[in-house]
Scaffold this active site. Structure first.
Site, PDB file in Angstrom:
ATOM      1  N   ASP A 121       0.830  -1.217   0.000  1.00  0.00           N
ATOM      2  CA  ASP A 121       0.000   0.000   0.000  1.00  0.00           C
ATOM      3  C   ASP A 121       0.864   1.267   0.000  1.00  0.00           C
ATOM      4  O   ASP A 121       0.348   2.367  -0.197  1.00  0.00           O
ATOM      5  CB  ASP A 121      -0.968   0.011   1.195  1.00  0.00           C
ATOM      6  CG  ASP A 121      -0.287   0.011   2.548  1.00  0.00           C
ATOM      7  OD1 ASP A 121       0.961  -0.088   2.610  1.00  0.00           O
ATOM      8  OD2 ASP A 121      -0.996   0.105   3.575  1.00  0.00           O
ATOM      9  N   GLU A 122       2.193   1.097   0.191  1.00  0.00           N
ATOM     10  CA  GLU A 122       3.052   2.287   0.226  1.00  0.00           C
ATOM     11  C   GLU A 122       3.128   2.982  -1.135  1.00  0.00           C
ATOM     12  O   GLU A 122       3.563   4.126  -1.231  1.00  0.00           O
ATOM     13  CB  GLU A 122       4.450   1.926   0.752  1.00  0.00           C
ATOM     14  CG  GLU A 122       4.379   1.377   2.164  1.00  0.00           C
ATOM     15  CD  GLU A 122       5.716   1.300   2.872  1.00  0.00           C
ATOM     16  OE1 GLU A 122       6.611   2.111   2.588  1.00  0.00           O
ATOM     17  OE2 GLU A 122       5.855   0.404   3.731  1.00  0.00           O
ATOM     18  N   TYR A 148      11.880   2.832  -1.943  1.00  0.00           N
ATOM     19  CA  TYR A 148      11.213   1.517  -1.882  1.00  0.00           C
ATOM     20  C   TYR A 148       9.845   1.589  -2.548  1.00  0.00           C
ATOM     21  O   TYR A 148       9.524   0.810  -3.463  1.00  0.00           O
ATOM     22  CB  TYR A 148      11.084   1.043  -0.428  1.00  0.00           C
ATOM     23  CG  TYR A 148      10.066  -0.072  -0.242  1.00  0.00           C
ATOM     24  CD1 TYR A 148      10.242  -1.312  -0.881  1.00  0.00           C
ATOM     25  CD2 TYR A 148       8.931   0.105   0.550  1.00  0.00           C
ATOM     26  CE1 TYR A 148       9.307  -2.333  -0.724  1.00  0.00           C
ATOM     27  CE2 TYR A 148       8.002  -0.907   0.711  1.00  0.00           C
ATOM     28  CZ  TYR A 148       8.190  -2.135   0.069  1.00  0.00           C
ATOM     29  OH  TYR A 148       7.265  -3.140   0.224  1.00  0.00           O
ATOM     30  N   THR A 151       9.899   2.160  -6.366  1.00  0.00           N
ATOM     31  CA  THR A 151      10.249   1.004  -7.200  1.00  0.00           C
ATOM     32  C   THR A 151       9.138  -0.049  -7.177  1.00  0.00           C
ATOM     33  O   THR A 151       8.914  -0.733  -8.177  1.00  0.00           O
ATOM     34  CB  THR A 151      11.593   0.375  -6.770  1.00  0.00           C
ATOM     35  OG1 THR A 151      11.545   0.043  -5.377  1.00  0.00           O
ATOM     36  CG2 THR A 151      12.751   1.329  -7.035  1.00  0.00           C
ATOM     37  N   LYS A 152       8.423  -0.167  -6.061  1.00  0.00           N
ATOM     38  CA  LYS A 152       7.271  -1.084  -6.048  1.00  0.00           C
ATOM     39  C   LYS A 152       6.173  -0.527  -6.957  1.00  0.00           C
ATOM     40  O   LYS A 152       5.522  -1.279  -7.685  1.00  0.00           O
ATOM     41  CB  LYS A 152       6.735  -1.274  -4.621  1.00  0.00           C
ATOM     42  CG  LYS A 152       7.627  -2.087  -3.699  1.00  0.00           C
ATOM     43  CD  LYS A 152       7.890  -3.508  -4.168  1.00  0.00           C
ATOM     44  CE  LYS A 152       6.654  -4.387  -4.114  1.00  0.00           C
ATOM     45  NZ  LYS A 152       6.999  -5.816  -4.424  1.00  0.00           N
TER      46      LYS A 152
END
Ligand SMILES: NC(=O)c1ccc[n+]([C@@H]2O[C@H](COP(=O)([O-])OP(=O)(O)OC[C@H]3O[C@@H](n4cnc5c(N)ncnc54)[C@H](O)[C@@H]3O)[C@@H](O)[C@H]2O)c1
Length: 332
Positions: A121-122, A148, A151-152
Site C-alpha cells: 500500500d506504500e 522503496y 520502485t514497487k
C-alpha cells in the site's frame, strides 16, 4: 499446481510456502530466492523436501525462464523491502524491484504462465492523520514517498502494462503492514520484541503518531491464495484487516504484553519523509472473493508473535547485533 514462489525465503514468502505445504499438499513448490541479508534458508528448513529452494536472482533471465517454464503459476514476492535501506542506498531496489519484475514478466509472457504480483500500500503515499475513515482503494492515485515505494509502484505499472500490451495473465495485490513469524529483526515489530528480549530498550521514531494498518501475515497469504484461485486477470486487489494503530499504540501494547512499563522506551530520530498514515479499504476483495482475515484480535496476534520470537531465538539472534549497529550509525 506447480508453484514458483519468488522471494520464498523472505518473511511473507516463507510463511506462504509453509501454509501452502500444510494446506495444499497437492501443489509442488519451488522457491527462487537469492538469499540477500533478508532471505533465510533456515526459514524453509523445517519443511524438508516439501519445497525446493533454488538460490538465484530474479534478474537472471535464463534461470527465471527455465523455472517459469516448469510452473503453472508464479507468486512474485521477491523484492528489496526495507524503507530505511532504500533511503541509505536505493540502487538494489531499482535492480531487484524493477529489473527483477521485468525479468519475471518477460518469462511469464514467453511461457504463458499465470502470475500474481505482490505489492504494498506504500505505492499510494500517505493519508492525513485526522480522518481515519479515508482509506486507500484501487482507484487511489499512485504517489510513492520513498525509493522503496517508488520502485514497487514502478513494478506494479510494469505488470499492468504487460497485461494490457501482451495479454499476460497477471493479478496484483497491495497489502498493508504485515507482522508475524520469520519477519526480519530490522522491521518495526520484531525490532522492538528482540530489543526487549536482548536487554536493549525499545525505540520509537519521532513521536510515534504515524499510523499503520496491521495485518497478520497468515491473513495476507490467504488473500493471495484467494486471488490466485479466483482473481480476475488485470485486477488490483487491496488487502487489509481494518487494524489502524499508531506506532506509539503498537509499542505500548507490546510493552504491556512483555510486562514492561508503557513509557519504557527511547525516542529516536524520525525517518526522512516518514509517511503519516496508511489505511486499506478491503471491501472489494471481501465482496468479490469472500476473503476475510481471521487474526483480528490484534493484541492476541501480537502476543503470539512475541511467543514465536521467544521460542525461535536461534533463528533471529545471529542477525540482531549487525542490525542494531546499523541503526546506531543512523542515530536510530
Ligand atoms: N512486509 C510487509 O509489511 C509488506 C506489506 C505489503 C507488501 N509487501 C511485499 O511483499 C513482498 C515480500 O515482503 P517481505 O516483507 O517478505 O520481504 P523480505 O525482505 O522479508 O523478503 C524478501 C525476499 O526476497 C529475496 N530477494 C530480494 N531480492 C531478490 C532478488 N533480486 N532475487 C531473488 N530474491 C530476492 C530476499 O532474499 C528475501 O528472501 C515484497 O514484494 C513486499 O514489497 C510487504
Amino acid at each position: 499446481m506447480r508453484l514458483l514462489v519468488t522471494g520464498g525465503a523472505g518473511f511473507i514468502g516463507a510463511n506462504f510456502v509453509h501454509s501452502t505445504v500444510a494446506e495444499h499438499p497437492e501443489d509442488t513448490v519451488t522457491v527462487l530466492d537469492s538469499l540477500t541479508y533478508a532471505g533465510s534458508a533456515e526459514a524453509l528448513a523445517p519443511l524438508g523436501d516439501a519445497a525446493t529452494l533454488v538460490v538465484g536472482d530474479i534478474t537472471d533471465a535464463p534461470l527465471v525462464d527455465e523455472l517459469v517454464a516448469g510452473a503453472d503459476a508464479v507468486v512474485h514476492f521477491a523484492a528489496e523491502t526495507h524503507v530505511d535501506n532504500s533511503l541509505a542506498d536505493p540502487s538494489a531496489f531499482v535492480t531487484s524491484n524493477l529489473v527483477g519484475t521485468f525479468t519475471v514478466l518477460e518469462a511469464v509472457r514467453r511461457r504463458g504462465v499465470r502470475l500474481h504480483h505482490v505489492s504494498t500500500d506504500e505505492v499510494y503515499g500517505d493519508l492525513p492523520l485526522e480522518d481515519p475513515t479515508v482509506r486507500f482503494t484501487a482507484d487511489t492515485p499512485y504517489n510513492p514517498s520513498s525509493p522503496y515505494a517508488a520502485t514497487k509502484a514502478g513494478s506494479d505499472l510494469l505488470v499492468r502494462a504487460w497485461v494490457r500490451s501482451y495479454g499476460v495473465a497477471a493479478t496484483l495485490s497491495n497489502c498493508s503492514n504485515n507482522f508475524g513469524p520469520y519477519q526480519h529483526v530490522e522491521k518495526f515489530i520484531p525490532r522492538q520484541i528482540t530489543n526487549l528480549l536482548t536487554g536493549r530498550r525499545a525505540k520509537l521514531y519521532g513521536t510515534g503518531a504515524n499510523v499503520r494498518d496491521w495485518i497478520h501475515v497468515a491473513d495476507h497469504n490467504t488473500a493471495v491464495r484467494a486471488i490466485l484461485a479466483g482473481g480476475r486477470v488485470g485486477q488490483t486487489y487491496l488487502i487489509g484487516a481494518d487494524c489502524q494503530r499508531s506506532n506509539l499504540d503498537v509499542l505500548r501494547t507490546l510493552l504491556g504484553i512483555m510486562g514492561r512499563d508503557p513509557d519504557d522506551f527511547d525516542h529516536v530520530s524520525d525517518r526522512a519523509g516518514h509517511d503519516l498514515r496508511y489505511a486499506i479499504d478491503p471491501t472489494a476483495l471481501r465482496d468479490e472473493l469472500g476473503w476475510a482475515p481471521v487474526h483480528t484480535d490484534f493484541a492476541a496476534a501480537l502476543a503470539a508473535t512475541v511467543h514465536w520470537y521467544r521460542d525461535n531465538e536461534a533463528w533471529w539472534a545471529p542477525l540482531k547485533d549487525a542490525v542494531e549497529a546499523g541503526y546506531a550509525k543512523r542515530g536510530q
